[in-house]
Design an enzyme around this catalytic site. Structure first.
Site, PDB file in Angstrom:
ATOM      1  CE  LYS A 171      32.418  46.126  30.431  1.00 29.04           C
ATOM      2  NZ  LYS A 171      32.693  47.339  31.214  1.00 29.04           N
ATOM      3  CD  GLU A 244      46.812  38.483  31.391  1.00 25.47           C
ATOM      4  OE1 GLU A 244      47.409  38.579  32.483  1.00 25.47           O
ATOM      5  OE2 GLU A 244      47.263  37.845  30.431  1.00 25.47           O
ATOM      6  CB  CYS A 278      47.834  44.061  37.519  1.00 23.83           C
ATOM      7  SG  CYS A 278      48.707  44.250  35.960  1.00 23.83           S
ATOM      8  CD  GLU A 375      45.221  43.773  43.132  1.00 20.11           C
ATOM      9  OE1 GLU A 375      44.014  43.489  43.007  1.00 20.11           O
ATOM     10  OE2 GLU A 375      45.997  43.863  42.168  1.00 20.11           O
TER      11      GLU A 375
HETATM   12  P1  NAD Z   1      37.008  45.068  37.790  1.00 14.22           P
HETATM   13  O1  NAD Z   1      37.100  43.586  37.861  1.00 14.22           O
HETATM   14  O2  NAD Z   1      36.149  45.769  38.756  1.00 14.22           O
HETATM   15  O3  NAD Z   1      36.501  45.545  36.347  1.00 14.22           O
HETATM   16  C1  NAD Z   1      37.184  45.199  35.148  1.00 14.22           C
HETATM   17  C2  NAD Z   1      36.217  45.280  33.997  1.00 14.22           C
HETATM   18  O4  NAD Z   1      35.198  44.297  34.159  1.00 14.22           O
HETATM   19  C3  NAD Z   1      35.467  46.613  33.856  1.00 14.22           C
HETATM   20  O5  NAD Z   1      35.338  46.899  32.485  1.00 14.22           O
HETATM   21  C4  NAD Z   1      34.112  46.299  34.476  1.00 14.22           C
HETATM   22  O6  NAD Z   1      33.085  47.128  33.973  1.00 14.22           O
HETATM   23  C5  NAD Z   1      33.898  44.863  34.058  1.00 14.22           C
HETATM   24  N1  NAD Z   1      33.028  44.066  34.920  1.00 14.22           N
HETATM   25  C6  NAD Z   1      32.683  44.290  36.210  1.00 14.22           C
HETATM   26  N2  NAD Z   1      31.894  43.286  36.660  1.00 14.22           N
HETATM   27  C7  NAD Z   1      31.747  42.416  35.639  1.00 14.22           C
HETATM   28  C8  NAD Z   1      31.070  41.161  35.498  1.00 14.22           C
HETATM   29  N3  NAD Z   1      30.389  40.616  36.494  1.00 14.22           N
HETATM   30  N4  NAD Z   1      31.147  40.539  34.311  1.00 14.22           N
HETATM   31  C9  NAD Z   1      31.858  41.048  33.291  1.00 14.22           C
HETATM   32  N5  NAD Z   1      32.533  42.231  33.367  1.00 14.22           N
HETATM   33  C10 NAD Z   1      32.468  42.904  34.534  1.00 14.22           C
HETATM   34  O7  NAD Z   1      38.531  45.555  37.845  1.00 14.22           O
HETATM   35  P2  NAD Z   1      39.037  47.046  37.910  1.00 14.22           P
HETATM   36  O8  NAD Z   1      38.721  47.546  39.280  1.00 14.22           O
HETATM   37  O9  NAD Z   1      38.591  47.797  36.703  1.00 14.22           O
HETATM   38  O10 NAD Z   1      40.622  46.845  37.766  1.00 14.22           O
HETATM   39  C11 NAD Z   1      41.459  46.648  38.832  1.00 14.22           C
HETATM   40  C12 NAD Z   1      41.830  45.183  38.965  1.00 14.22           C
HETATM   41  O11 NAD Z   1      42.343  44.705  37.725  1.00 14.22           O
HETATM   42  C13 NAD Z   1      42.943  44.921  39.962  1.00 14.22           C
HETATM   43  O12 NAD Z   1      42.658  43.751  40.702  1.00 14.22           O
HETATM   44  C14 NAD Z   1      44.169  44.697  39.097  1.00 14.22           C
HETATM   45  O13 NAD Z   1      45.207  43.951  39.694  1.00 14.22           O
HETATM   46  C15 NAD Z   1      43.565  44.004  37.932  1.00 14.22           C
HETATM   47  N6  NAD Z   1      44.408  44.152  36.749  1.00 14.22           N
HETATM   48  C16 NAD Z   1      45.024  43.055  36.242  1.00 14.22           C
HETATM   49  C17 NAD Z   1      45.872  43.186  35.158  1.00 14.22           C
HETATM   50  C18 NAD Z   1      46.580  42.016  34.570  1.00 14.22           C
HETATM   51  O14 NAD Z   1      47.065  42.129  33.458  1.00 14.22           O
HETATM   52  N7  NAD Z   1      46.680  40.884  35.258  1.00 14.22           N
HETATM   53  C19 NAD Z   1      46.071  44.442  34.584  1.00 14.22           C
HETATM   54  C20 NAD Z   1      45.414  45.538  35.133  1.00 14.22           C
HETATM   55  C21 NAD Z   1      44.572  45.380  36.206  1.00 14.22           C
END
Ligand code: NAD
Length: 477
Positions: A171, A244, A278, A375
């Site tokens: 997804k 992650e 990230c 962050e």
């Molecule tokens: P997010 O947590 O808002 O969303 C990530 C994904 O999760 C999306 O596909 C979203 O639709 C889904 N999602 C949202 N709520 C959910 C729930 N309750 N249950 C299951 N899935 C759900 O994150 P984002 O805003 O898309 O990404 C930014 C964040 O991701 C930042 O904090 C960044 O640091 C982190 N990030 C981490 C890494 C890593 O490898 N550690 C890499 C990239 C981004």
């Protein structure tokens, strides 16, 4: 492949339109650029059932054949770099060259992962018995990707999961589903039906996945806040999780650096992909002996950088990807203004359509300020003065995050010694953000659970199984 306006999910080898749609915006213009399927729970059930049906056959496929399929998927991406990169800029906002880099990275990841194999360990080979531990696939993996690097971060999951013999339902973020759906079209011609399914939908779809009893594992990349929800939701069925999550990486700059030469590199450590990485540098600690000249050099370089629509020639930084994130970054800027912190540049909202925020750099805000502690995930960087190494290491580690970090110095030994004291999953000396499919990558503390990449990452998509065979059992003699 034709990059037309038709976007369909991939379920059980079929491209499926779905019964409802979601709008996808271009963050540079706020215009609707596409409509994608908004999956129902029944669509998700169908995708999970298809993955479950495909699992025994895929798990039994020799690993060399699975590798050949991953190589073919990688080649298919490489055959469509231009189309993918243009689409990625439109849905994500990043400039063309960065978009191309991400697409090539995605193809490379799939292909490079095929260098890995599943090991077998002989625990005992004696007169009495032989005992072997091998690694078997888990079953069906639910993969949930974020919007900052939609393609490469999806491939971080596809490559190890499929190589290990699992099947998958993937997804993408609702903000950036387009490239992933076009990748699904390519995959439908390469993979056996059901091995990879791609579903798109709104805010309910992720929680439906994490609580669905049909998944054996959830591999999630996103924020720490959502990661906690994912883990809680996966607990009732004891699904494996790899999480992650977010970071608040510190860069520590020692006094022996060549200010003029390093300023540009330090700038991009924080501002590549508009700070939406990230492992972007999110706090920059600069030794007091070079603080003023380096601060001025970073700001001087920052003033030469072109912010704009990523599809325009020469743009180096695009917009924030989506409205909630745009508002979050503006809120952090407003907080810094309200508290009276000193801005070296930026701090104003750009008065144009699109989610644009000018490059914003702060001069030595307090350690306990929100802009240092949270962050930001956007184009805002606090520069912070330090004069004692023990103190700066303590400040770098005084956070629940532990994703990345970096130390910069001509004295590589000194920098390496300090790097080892940073409590993060990856620490770089004199560079940042270099990742490899063959190296473990993950967060310490609340930046994650488990790793992706390397043999360690591959094994997270397996169960260890120990097989013990008694030799010449007494009853047979
Ligand atoms: P997010 O947590 O808002 O969303 C990530 C994904 O999760 C999306 O596909 C979203 O639709 C889904 N999602 C949202 N709520 C959910 C729930 N309750 N249950 C299951 N899935 C759900 O994150 P984002 O805003 O898309 O990404 C930014 C964040 O991701 C930042 O904090 C960044 O640091 C982190 N990030 C981490 C890494 C890593 O490898 N550690 C890499 C990239 C981004």
């Amino acid at each position: 492949m034709e990059f037309n306006d038709t976007y369909q999910m991939l379920i059980g080898g079929e491209l499926v339109a779905g019964s409802a749609t979601l709008d996808v915006l271009n963050p540079a213009t706020e215009e609707v650029i596409a409509r994608v399927p908004d999956a129902t729970e029944a669509d998700l059930d169908a995708a999970v059932a298809a993955a479950r049906r495909a699992f025994p056959g895929w798990a039994a496929t020799p690993i060399e054949e699975r590798k050949a399929k991953l190589n073919a998927l990688g080649d298919a991406i490489f055959g469509n770099i231009e189309g993918f990169a243009r689409l990625l800029t439109r849905e994500q906002g990043k400039p063309g060259t960065e978009a191309q880099g991400e697409i090539m990275g995605a193809g490379y990841w799939l292909k490079a992962f095929t260098a890995l194999d599943l090991p077998e360990t002989v625990n005992e080979d004696s007169d009495e018995r032989i005992s072997i531990t091998r690694h078997v696939p888990l079953g069906v993996v639910g993969a949930i990707a974020p919007w900052n690097f939609p393609m490469i971060l999806a491939m971080f999951k596809v490559a190890p999961a499929l190589l290990a013999g699992n099947t998958m339902v993937l997804k993408p973020s609702p903000f950036t589903p387009l490239c992933t759906l076009k990748f699904a079209e390519l995959a439908s011609e390469i993979l056996p039906a059901g091995v990879l399914n791609v579903v798109t939908g709104g805010d309910s779809l992720g929680p439906w996945m994490t609580s669905h009893a049909g998944f054996d594992k959830i591999s999630f990349t996103g924020s720490t806040q959502t990661g906690r929800r994912v883990m809680a939701s996966a607990a009732p069925t004891l699904k494996r999780v790899t999480l992650e999550l977010g970071g608040n990486d510190a860069a520590i700059v020692l006094p022996d650096v060549d200010v003029e030469k390093i300023a540009e590199q330090l700038f991009w450590a924080a501002f590549s992909n508009n700070g939406q990485i990230c492992i972007a540098t999110k706090r920059m600690y600069i030794h007091k002996d070079v603080y003023e000249p380096l601060r001025d050099a970073i700001v001087a370089y920052a003033k030469t950088v072109k912010v704009g629509d990523g599809s325009e020639q020469g743009t180096q930084i695009g917009p924030i990807n989506n409205k909630p994130q745009y508002e979050r970054v503006l809120d952090l800027i407003q907080d810094a203004k309200d508290k009276g912190y000193k801005f070296l540049m930026g701090g104003e909202k750009a008065d144009v359509p699109g989610y644009f925020i000018p490059i914003t750099i702060l001069d030595n805000p307090p350690e306990d300020s929100r802009i240092v502690q949270e962050e930001q995930f956007g184009p805002v960087l606090p520069l912070i003065r330090f004069d004692d190494y023990d103190d700066v290491i303590a400040r770098a580690n005084a956070t629940d995050y532990g994703l990345g970090g970096s130390v910069w110095s001509k004295d590589e030994e000194k920098a390496f010694e300090l790097a080892q004291r940073i409590q993060s999953g990856t620490v770089w000396v004199n560079e940042t953000q270099h990742l490899s499919p063959l190296a473990a990558f993950g967060g310490m503390k609340q930046s994650g659970v488990g790793v992706e990449g390397g043999l360690e990452g591959l094994l997270e998509y397996t169960n260890a199984q120990t097989l013990v065979r008694r030799k010449k059992p007494a009853f047979a003699q």
